[in-house]
Design a protein around this motif. Structure first.
Motif, mmCIF file in Angstrom:
data_model
loop_
_atom_site.group_PDB
_atom_site.id
_atom_site.type_symbol
_atom_site.label_atom_id
_atom_site.label_comp_id
_atom_site.label_asym_id
_atom_site.label_seq_id
_atom_site.Cartn_x
_atom_site.Cartn_y
_atom_site.Cartn_z
ATOM 1 N N ASP A 292 18.928 10.354 -13.622
ATOM 2 C CA ASP A 292 17.265 10.707 -12.289
ATOM 3 C C ASP A 292 18.338 10.724 -11.081
ATOM 4 O OD1 ASP A 292 15.155 9.033 -10.293
ATOM 5 O OD2 ASP A 292 14.370 10.323 -12.011
ATOM 6 N N ALA A 293 19.469 9.500 -10.556
ATOM 7 C CA ALA A 293 19.620 9.664 -8.852
ATOM 8 C C ALA A 293 20.069 11.155 -8.610
ATOM 9 C CB ALA A 293 19.895 8.617 -8.844
ATOM 10 N N VAL A 294 21.258 11.466 -9.907
ATOM 11 C CA VAL A 294 22.037 12.575 -9.465
ATOM 12 C C VAL A 294 20.999 13.694 -9.485
ATOM 13 C CG1 VAL A 294 23.968 14.122 -10.121
ATOM 14 C CG2 VAL A 294 23.714 11.503 -10.498
ATOM 15 N N CYS A 295 20.515 13.739 -10.718
ATOM 16 C CA CYS A 295 19.387 14.675 -10.591
ATOM 17 C C CYS A 295 18.151 14.860 -8.553
ATOM 18 C CB CYS A 295 18.522 14.551 -11.031
ATOM 19 S SG CYS A 295 18.828 15.285 -12.833
ATOM 20 N N GLU A 296 17.770 13.424 -8.130
ATOM 21 C CA GLU A 296 17.222 14.160 -7.128
ATOM 22 C C GLU A 296 18.154 14.078 -5.701
ATOM 23 O OE1 GLU A 296 14.273 13.416 -6.327
ATOM 24 O OE2 GLU A 296 13.927 12.655 -4.539
ATOM 25 N N PHE A 297 19.406 14.017 -6.158
ATOM 26 C CA PHE A 297 20.551 13.976 -4.942
ATOM 27 C C PHE A 297 20.469 15.640 -5.332
ATOM 28 C CE2 PHE A 297 23.528 14.881 -2.785
ATOM 29 C CZ PHE A 297 25.134 14.367 -3.242
ATOM 30 N N ILE A 298 20.680 16.553 -6.485
ATOM 31 C CA ILE A 298 19.771 17.527 -6.009
ATOM 32 C C ILE A 298 19.285 18.158 -5.805
ATOM 33 C CG2 ILE A 298 20.445 19.433 -7.879
ATOM 34 C CD1 ILE A 298 21.836 17.959 -10.120
ATOM 35 N N ASN A 299 18.215 17.731 -5.973
ATOM 36 C CA ASN A 299 17.052 18.025 -5.716
ATOM 37 C C ASN A 299 16.921 18.228 -4.433
ATOM 38 O OD1 ASN A 299 14.134 18.959 -6.560
ATOM 39 N ND2 ASN A 299 13.377 17.032 -5.588
ATOM 40 N N CYS A 300 16.989 16.802 -3.719
ATOM 41 C CA CYS A 300 17.115 17.194 -1.920
ATOM 42 C C CYS A 300 18.279 18.063 -1.676
ATOM 43 C CB CYS A 300 17.271 15.628 -1.739
ATOM 44 S SG CYS A 300 16.178 14.307 -2.155
ATOM 45 N N THR A 301 19.373 18.490 -2.197
ATOM 46 C CA THR A 301 20.421 19.482 -1.472
ATOM 47 C C THR A 301 19.925 20.649 -1.763
ATOM 48 O OG1 THR A 301 21.937 17.751 -1.875
ATOM 49 C CG2 THR A 301 22.596 20.009 -2.119
ATOM 50 N N ASN A 302 19.276 20.954 -2.722
ATOM 51 C CA ASN A 302 18.495 22.193 -2.734
ATOM 52 C C ASN A 302 17.292 22.626 -2.155
ATOM 53 O OD1 ASN A 302 20.325 24.134 -4.436
ATOM 54 N ND2 ASN A 302 18.542 23.576 -6.505
ATOM 55 N N GLY A 303 15.990 21.914 -2.197
ATOM 56 C CA GLY A 303 15.698 21.077 -1.078
ATOM 57 C C GLY A 303 15.664 22.134 0.475
ATOM 58 N N MET A 304 16.993 21.288 1.329
ATOM 59 C CA MET A 304 17.481 21.577 2.350
ATOM 60 C C MET A 304 17.107 22.383 2.390
ATOM 61 S SD MET A 304 20.668 20.565 3.866
ATOM 62 C CE MET A 304 21.237 19.066 3.439
ATOM 63 N N PHE A 305 18.249 23.744 1.221
ATOM 64 C CA PHE A 305 19.246 24.944 1.213
ATOM 65 C C PHE A 305 17.214 26.188 1.101
ATOM 66 C CE2 PHE A 305 21.411 28.623 0.730
ATOM 67 C CZ PHE A 305 21.169 29.228 -0.679
ATOM 68 N N ALA A 306 16.399 26.097 0.378
ATOM 69 C CA ALA A 306 15.328 26.391 0.012
ATOM 70 C C ALA A 306 14.425 26.744 1.610
ATOM 71 C CB ALA A 306 14.659 25.714 -1.324
ATOM 72 N N THR A 307 14.797 25.317 2.103
ATOM 73 C CA THR A 307 13.847 25.218 3.673
ATOM 74 C C THR A 307 14.901 26.196 4.907
ATOM 75 O OG1 THR A 307 13.486 23.371 3.647
ATOM 76 C CG2 THR A 307 13.438 23.531 5.059
ATOM 77 N N LYS A 308 16.064 25.876 4.744
ATOM 78 C CA LYS A 308 16.819 27.102 5.339
ATOM 79 C C LYS A 308 16.837 28.829 4.793
ATOM 80 C CE LYS A 308 19.596 24.576 7.967
ATOM 81 N NZ LYS A 308 19.230 24.803 9.451
ATOM 82 N N LEU A 309 16.903 29.308 3.684
ATOM 83 C CA LEU A 309 16.083 30.329 3.630
ATOM 84 C C LEU A 309 14.337 30.506 3.224
ATOM 85 C CD1 LEU A 309 17.346 30.303 -0.502
ATOM 86 C CD2 LEU A 309 18.276 31.378 1.668
ATOM 87 N N SER A 310 13.726 30.100 4.015
ATOM 88 C CA SER A 310 12.329 30.147 4.383
ATOM 89 C C SER A 310 12.721 30.497 6.060
ATOM 90 C CB SER A 310 11.436 28.839 4.048
ATOM 91 O OG SER A 310 9.957 29.317 4.424
ATOM 92 N N ASP A 311 13.408 30.410 6.267
ATOM 93 C CA ASP A 311 13.562 30.340 7.961
ATOM 94 C C ASP A 311 13.636 32.048 7.851
ATOM 95 O OD1 ASP A 311 14.932 27.039 8.804
ATOM 96 O OD2 ASP A 311 12.347 27.935 8.923
ATOM 97 N N GLN A 312 14.160 32.211 6.974
ATOM 98 C CA GLN A 312 14.810 33.572 6.730
ATOM 99 C C GLN A 312 14.518 34.703 6.269
ATOM 100 O OE1 GLN A 312 19.286 33.248 5.604
ATOM 101 N NE2 GLN A 312 19.915 32.162 6.977
ATOM 102 N N SER A 313 12.293 34.331 6.359
ATOM 103 C CA SER A 313 12.018 34.465 4.820
ATOM 104 C C SER A 313 12.401 34.952 3.132
ATOM 105 C CB SER A 313 11.280 36.355 5.950
ATOM 106 O OG SER A 313 11.168 35.784 7.085
ATOM 107 N N VAL A 314 12.951 34.065 3.264
ATOM 108 C CA VAL A 314 13.597 34.425 1.819
ATOM 109 C C VAL A 314 12.969 33.538 1.231
ATOM 110 C CG1 VAL A 314 15.217 34.230 -0.015
ATOM 111 C CG2 VAL A 314 15.713 35.934 1.851
ATOM 112 N N GLU A 315 12.051 33.025 0.129
ATOM 113 C CA GLU A 315 11.156 32.608 -0.215
ATOM 114 C C GLU A 315 11.236 32.104 -1.843
ATOM 115 O OE1 GLU A 315 8.922 31.714 2.828
ATOM 116 O OE2 GLU A 315 9.457 30.013 1.602
ATOM 117 N N VAL A 316 11.597 30.600 -2.480
ATOM 118 C CA VAL A 316 11.635 30.184 -3.444
ATOM 119 C C VAL A 316 11.330 29.307 -3.672
ATOM 120 C CG1 VAL A 316 14.789 31.115 -3.458
ATOM 121 C CG2 VAL A 316 14.081 29.048 -2.890
#
Lengths: 198, 120
Positions: A125-149
């Protein structure tokens, strides 16, 4: 404590070569995003952005001892344990962390701030949550470029075999006691086979 | 001090939040691992506040906050999520969420937002 995240990777890649003036400036500024763009050439800007997010996340959650060991392009990857997460929408993104029991135990313990003694459901669970937080950061950056995931819930696999049509990056990260791999794919068809899943 | 329901599929995340909030004197009255369970527990426990993740199996947090607000227009829900895109923020607030915090969450930030929402 000295920041070792990129220093040994850069030193290794630049062995015997002088740094250009621009490279020296980037090193002196110490901006992680610029250092990644300058010293870790990847296929395209999307991958650059993903790696920037991965390294920021590594530094934040794993601490100052984490370092980048190697970056390779592969078309298949096998690992004993892999935690992964898909994101889809305007882009298809696959992100995974793979390694031995000891490696992922170390990652899980550092992320959760507790000493896991065995690789059990709480450690997964801890590893998965780490992955989730990392991907969340990337998703937010993509969103700043108007790329929605959309992030899908992370999952864990044992004895995993990952393959991709156009190749994906396997980024080896190191901690003082272990090494583990980060698998990054953007805009590719990733296939994952596993003998075990959680 | 408030009665709080934590909704997040990650046990690690729930533990982080629980520790932070209990240390500040709040009471965690329940935990849920997906949006549907969050709705059911809201109806059962009637907490003062809910912390809600977005990315969850069965029912995501944005759908869940919408259903909780339909059930109880006075419900107070704070989104606490890794998926910090503006589109999520806008959608969650449109559905009635009181505030939105992106992970990684800092204790000070969470507690400040909790206090602010409880006072509203």
């Amino acid at each position: 404590m000295r920041d070792v995240l990129l220093s040994s990777y850069i030193a290794k890649k630049h062995k015997g070569e002088k740094f250009t003036d621009d490279e020296l400036k980037v090193l002196k500024d110490g901006n992680l995003e610029s250092m990644v763009s300058t010293f870790v050439p990847l296929k395209n800007e999307r991958y650059n952005l993903q790696l920037q997010c991965v390294l920021k996340s590594m530094k934040y959650y794993m601490g100052n001892e984490v370092y980048l060991e190697q970056v390779n392009m592969e078309d298949e990857y096998k690992e004993h344990f892999v935690g992964c997460q898909m994101m889809d929408g305007d882009e298809e993104v696959f992100f995974a962390i793979g390694g031995s029991d000891d490696a992922l135990l170390s990652v899980a313990s550092r992320f959760a701030g507790e000493d896991f003694e065995e690789f059990d459901a709480d450690a997964y669970d801890a590893v998965c949550e780490f992955i989730n937080c990392t991907n969340g950061m990337f998703a937010t950056k993509l969103s700043d470029q108007s790329v929605e995931v959309v992030l899908r819930p992370p999952v864990f696999y044992g004895d995993a075999h990952i393959s991709g049509k156009n190749g994906f990056y396997v980024v080896t990260m190191g901690l003082p006691d272990v090494k583990f791999n980060v698998i990054m794919s953007v805009s590719d068809e990733i296939r994952l086979k596993s003998l075990k899943s959680n | 001090m408030a009665k709080i329901l934590i909704v997040d599929d990650s046990k690690t995340s729930r533990r982080f939040l629980r520790n932070m909030l209990e240390e500040a004197g709040h009471q965690i009255v329940g935990e849920a691992v997906n949006g549907q369970e969050g709705i059911d527990k809201y109806k059962q426990l009637k907490p003062d506040l809910v912390t809600m993740d977005i990315t969850m199996p069965v029912l995501d947090g944005i759908e869940a906050v919408g259903e909780i607000m339909e059930y109880d227009a006075d419900a107070k829900v704070i989104m606490v999520t890794a998926a910090g895109q503006k589109t999520n923020m806008v959608e969650a607030l449109k559905r009635g969420a009181a505030d939105f915090i992106q992970k990684p969450f800092e204790s000070e930030v969470i507690l400040k937002v909790v206090e602010k929402v409880l006072e509203e």
